[in-house]
Design a protein around this motif. Structure first.
Motif, short mmCIF file in Angstrom:
data_model
loop_
_atom_site.label_atom_id
_atom_site.label_comp_id
_atom_site.label_asym_id
_atom_site.label_seq_id
_atom_site.Cartn_x
_atom_site.Cartn_y
_atom_site.Cartn_z
N LYS A 81 65.39 12.70 11.34
CA LYS A 81 66.48 12.06 11.87
C LYS A 81 67.35 11.57 10.87
N GLU A 82 66.92 11.09 9.88
CA GLU A 82 67.57 10.45 8.78
C GLU A 82 68.45 11.41 8.19
N ASP B 236 71.30 13.02 10.06
CA ASP B 236 72.26 11.76 10.33
C ASP B 236 73.20 11.96 9.12
N ARG B 237 72.47 12.27 7.95
CA ARG B 237 73.32 12.53 6.67
C ARG B 237 74.18 13.94 6.56
N ARG C 103 61.45 10.11 12.56
CA ARG C 103 62.14 9.22 12.01
C ARG C 103 62.90 10.13 10.64
N GLY C 104 62.26 10.47 9.61
CA GLY C 104 62.42 11.09 8.46
C GLY C 104 63.42 12.07 8.69
#
Length: 140
Positions: A80-81, A84-85, A77-78
Motif C-alpha cells: 500500500k505504501e 500510495d507513492r 501495508r508495504g
C-alpha cells in the motif's frame, strides 16, 4: 520440487535486476495503481499493480511491471505504501530495456527476497559433498 521453481524464479529475478542496471531511465506517467489480493490455502497474499505509460522514439508503450518479483507475499501495508507513492496521473521514471522497448520496470533495485529460492541450496550442496566423500571412502 516446488523449490526448483522458486530457484528458477530467484535466479531470473537476480539476473534481471542486474541487467536492468543498464536500462534507460525514461519518463513515464502512472495510469493506475492498486494493491491486488490473492487468496490461497495459507491465507491472503498481496502484490503491487501499477500501470504506467512511457514513450520510446515516439512510440507509446504501457507496462505494469513494478519490479522483477513475479510472486505475491503477505504484508499489505508495504504494498500500500508503494501504491500510495505512485498515484494515477503522477510523473515517474521507469527503466526501459534498450534491446526491447516493450520491456520496462519501475523499480530495478535488487531485493534480498530474490534469493529466497536459493535457500534449499544450503542443504543440497553440503548433502552432495557428504555423499561424494562417503562414496570416495567406500572406494578405498
Amino acid at each position: 520440487m516446488a523449490w526448483v521453481h522458486m530457484f528458477s524464479d530467484s535466479d531470473h529475478c537476480s539476473l534481471a535486476a542486474y541487467s536492468a542496471q543498464n536500462w534507460v531511465e525514461t519518463p513515464c506517467t502512472i495510469l493506475s495503481a492498486s494493491v491486488q489480493s490473492h487468496a490461497g490455502d495459507d491465507g491472503t497474499t498481496y502484490s503491487v499493480d501499477i500501470l504506467y505509460r512511457y514513450e520510446v522514439d515516439g512510440v507509446a508503450f504501457k507496462s505494469n511491471r513494478y519490479d522483477f518479483a513475479n510472486w505475491s507475499s503477505s504484508g499489505y501495508r508495504g504494498k500500500k505504501e508503494i501504491v500510495d507513492r505512485h498515484p494515477a496521473g503522477s510523473p515517474a521514471f521507469c527503466y526501459v530495456d534498450p534491446d526491447d522497448p516493450s520491456s520496462a520496470v519501475l523499480n530495478r533495485n535488487f531485493r534480498l527476497s530474490y534469493l529466497v529460492g536459493l535457500f534449499p541450496l544450503l542443504f543440497f550442496v553440503p548433502g552432495v559433498l557428504v555423499l561424494a566423500l562417503g562414496m570416495k571412502q567406500l572406494g578405498r
